[in-house]
Design an enzyme around this catalytic site. Sequence first.
Site, short mmCIF file in Angstrom:
data_model
loop_
_atom_site.label_atom_id
_atom_site.label_comp_id
_atom_site.label_asym_id
_atom_site.label_seq_id
_atom_site.Cartn_x
_atom_site.Cartn_y
_atom_site.Cartn_z
N ARG A 30 0.24 -1.25 0.05
CA ARG A 30 0.13 -0.40 -0.28
C ARG A 30 0.89 1.13 -0.20
O ARG A 30 0.24 2.32 -0.67
CB ARG A 30 -0.75 -0.30 1.62
CG ARG A 30 -2.27 -1.17 0.95
CD ARG A 30 -3.16 -0.88 2.39
NE ARG A 30 -4.57 -1.41 2.18
CZ ARG A 30 -4.98 -1.40 1.60
NH1 ARG A 30 -5.59 -0.54 0.78
NH2 ARG A 30 -6.49 -2.15 1.36
N ARG A 31 2.11 0.88 0.95
CA ARG A 31 2.93 2.28 0.58
C ARG A 31 3.68 2.81 -0.83
O ARG A 31 3.79 3.77 -0.52
CB ARG A 31 3.76 2.33 2.07
CG ARG A 31 2.99 2.28 2.63
CD ARG A 31 4.16 2.36 5.08
NE ARG A 31 3.03 2.03 6.01
CZ ARG A 31 4.42 1.73 6.74
NH1 ARG A 31 4.89 1.30 7.17
NH2 ARG A 31 2.96 1.77 7.84
N ALA A 52 -3.14 -12.64 -2.58
CA ALA A 52 -2.73 -13.37 -2.02
C ALA A 52 -2.94 -13.32 -0.93
O ALA A 52 -3.08 -14.54 0.16
CB ALA A 52 -1.08 -13.31 -2.27
N GLN A 53 -2.91 -12.03 -0.43
CA GLN A 53 -3.65 -12.29 1.25
C GLN A 53 -4.81 -12.44 1.92
O GLN A 53 -4.72 -12.95 2.37
CB GLN A 53 -2.01 -11.05 1.72
CG GLN A 53 -3.12 -10.36 3.53
CD GLN A 53 -4.44 -10.38 3.68
OE1 GLN A 53 -4.61 -9.61 2.75
NE2 GLN A 53 -4.99 -10.99 5.09
N ASN A 55 -6.67 -14.37 0.15
CA ASN A 55 -7.12 -15.27 -0.89
C ASN A 55 -6.12 -16.23 0.78
O ASN A 55 -7.09 -17.68 1.30
CB ASN A 55 -6.54 -16.23 -1.66
CG ASN A 55 -6.98 -15.70 -2.83
OD1 ASN A 55 -8.66 -15.03 -2.85
ND2 ASN A 55 -6.80 -15.29 -3.79
N TYR A 59 -8.71 -18.96 3.85
CA TYR A 59 -8.51 -20.36 4.23
C TYR A 59 -7.95 -21.04 5.13
O TYR A 59 -7.74 -22.09 5.54
CB TYR A 59 -7.62 -21.43 2.86
CG TYR A 59 -8.42 -21.63 1.59
CD1 TYR A 59 -8.40 -23.19 1.66
CD2 TYR A 59 -8.25 -20.92 0.88
CE1 TYR A 59 -9.60 -23.10 0.19
CE2 TYR A 59 -8.82 -21.21 -0.40
CZ TYR A 59 -9.26 -22.42 -1.04
OH TYR A 59 -10.14 -22.60 -2.00
N TYR A 93 2.65 -19.77 -2.69
CA TYR A 93 1.59 -19.43 -3.35
C TYR A 93 1.83 -17.68 -3.40
O TYR A 93 1.75 -17.01 -4.41
CB TYR A 93 0.68 -19.90 -2.48
CG TYR A 93 -0.99 -19.08 -2.69
CD1 TYR A 93 -1.57 -19.51 -3.81
CD2 TYR A 93 -2.19 -18.22 -1.88
CE1 TYR A 93 -3.19 -18.75 -4.48
CE2 TYR A 93 -2.37 -17.48 -2.74
CZ TYR A 93 -3.46 -17.56 -3.74
OH TYR A 93 -4.70 -16.82 -3.89
N PHE A 94 1.90 -17.58 -1.65
CA PHE A 94 1.82 -15.99 -1.78
C PHE A 94 3.40 -15.63 -2.79
O PHE A 94 2.63 -14.23 -3.22
CB PHE A 94 2.15 -15.67 0.05
CG PHE A 94 2.13 -14.72 -0.19
CD1 PHE A 94 1.58 -13.78 0.60
CD2 PHE A 94 3.23 -13.42 0.05
CE1 PHE A 94 0.90 -12.21 0.36
CE2 PHE A 94 2.72 -12.14 0.38
CZ PHE A 94 1.71 -11.44 0.19
N GLY A 96 5.05 -17.04 -5.11
CA GLY A 96 4.28 -16.90 -6.45
C GLY A 96 3.43 -15.69 -7.56
O GLY A 96 3.37 -15.23 -8.15
N ARG A 104 0.51 -19.00 -9.42
CA ARG A 104 0.14 -19.34 -7.75
C ARG A 104 -0.43 -20.79 -7.87
O ARG A 104 -0.43 -21.17 -7.16
CB ARG A 104 -1.37 -18.31 -7.69
CG ARG A 104 -2.47 -18.43 -8.56
CD ARG A 104 -3.40 -16.40 -8.66
NE ARG A 104 -4.38 -17.48 -8.85
CZ ARG A 104 -4.41 -17.28 -9.78
NH1 ARG A 104 -3.68 -17.49 -10.35
NH2 ARG A 104 -5.95 -17.96 -10.29
#
Length: 145
Positions: A30-31, A52-53, A55, A59, A93-94, A96, A104
Amino acid sequence: MLDQIHLLSAVTVLGVLEQAYFFLQVIYARRVFGISPPRTSGPPEFERIFRAQVNSSEYFPIFLALLWQAGLFFHQGLAAALGLLYLFARYCYFMGYRASSSERLAPIYFSTGVLWILVVASALGISHFFLSHYVGLNVLQLLTA
């Protein structure tokens, strides 16, 4: 009692730390990209990190429930090992997804496979408990006889 849950507890703490790391990556993105909350859209690089965060967070409760059920009712060591595999796959995953949306896919398939193994271990363990506790049928004794 604690010797029956210490591995599950350690994996849980690692999972919480991983989630915190993912949250911090979104704050950092964000920054970098100048995306103020509550906005969730921006350059593709930001959106991939954000998704990614999100998702992974979606889970996480499923993972925790299955980790503990498999560990308590089936086998703590196996559940903890699967939990570590899951957390590693989620990290891959994150990273990727952060690089490219196509990167991912392999880690998400792998982590989903680990979750299914935890589902099976949980179901087997809980079924065995109910059968032995309420019906008096010990499946393990029948299989070894």
